[in-house]
Design an enzyme around this catalytic site. Sequence first.
Site, PDB file in Angstrom:
ATOM      1  N   ASP A  14       0.870  -1.170   0.000  1.00 36.38           N
ATOM      2  CA  ASP A  14       0.000   0.000   0.000  1.00 36.38           C
ATOM      3  C   ASP A  14       0.914   1.230   0.000  1.00 36.38           C
ATOM      4  OD1 ASP A  14      -2.410   1.608   0.444  1.00 36.38           O
ATOM      5  OD2 ASP A  14      -1.653   1.844   2.473  1.00 36.38           O
ATOM      6  N   ASP A  16      -0.189   5.161   0.905  1.00 31.93           N
ATOM      7  CA  ASP A  16      -0.469   6.136   1.964  1.00 31.93           C
ATOM      8  C   ASP A  16      -0.630   5.442   3.310  1.00 31.93           C
ATOM      9  OD1 ASP A  16      -0.796   8.630   0.280  1.00 31.93           O
ATOM     10  OD2 ASP A  16      -2.267   7.323  -0.670  1.00 31.93           O
ATOM     11  N   THR A 104      -2.461   1.227  -4.570  1.00 32.82           N
ATOM     12  CA  THR A 104      -2.983   2.362  -3.823  1.00 32.82           C
ATOM     13  C   THR A 104      -4.380   2.734  -4.278  1.00 32.82           C
ATOM     14  OG1 THR A 104      -2.635   4.731  -3.349  1.00 32.82           O
ATOM     15  CG2 THR A 104      -1.789   3.907  -5.440  1.00 32.82           C
TER      16      THR A 104
END
Length: 217
Positions: A14, A16, A104
């Site tokens: 991932d 963020d 993401t």
Amino acid sequence: MPLTGRTFRAVLFDNDGTLVDSMPAAARAWVQWADEHDVPRSALEGIAGMPAAAIIAKVAPGVEPVAALARIEELELRDTADVVALPGAVEAVEATRDRCAIVTSATGDLAAARLSAAGIPTPTRLVTADDITRGKPDPEPFLIAARLLGVEPDQCLVVEDAPNGLTAARAAGCATLALTTSHTAHELDADLVVASLADVVFESTSAGLRVRVVEPS
């Protein structure tokens, strides 16, 4: 088998909250947008890991979605001043770069802007909101990433910080490594939970990638 005893053919990160700390910048953008549309700020709780379109549909179903998405991206793209790499992120991507992807919920432009601001090398494989029809917690993003890398999902390790992402990873059949960078450990259902990527080392072997927990000094 314990996570640290397994060998993986790919690692799916991932972005963020996992590789980059964009939370302050993202929060400012979403709060500004919410204020512009009289959406209660409390409605934004628990949205981590969801695509922007899903968030808008959830908190403001009456708002025109295309215009809302454009406005959110405008606000987020122009606010990356304090987006930084999280501990261990650069090292983790560099150690797995030929065998990893970033998955993401952000758009491609926003993901690229945040990775650049944080100084994180961008892998060849990047799966963003532009590439999917169903976002996390649906498994589709991780299934696409595994396919792009030419590996089976059960040969992948997903690194995530949010419950939605972990749910998607498990549904895809991937192993999971969770970071407590945005949620507490008891909120994260994963094969292994650590504080950050600084707490693990990725080792490349002839058989694939292994993850080792760093022992306290």
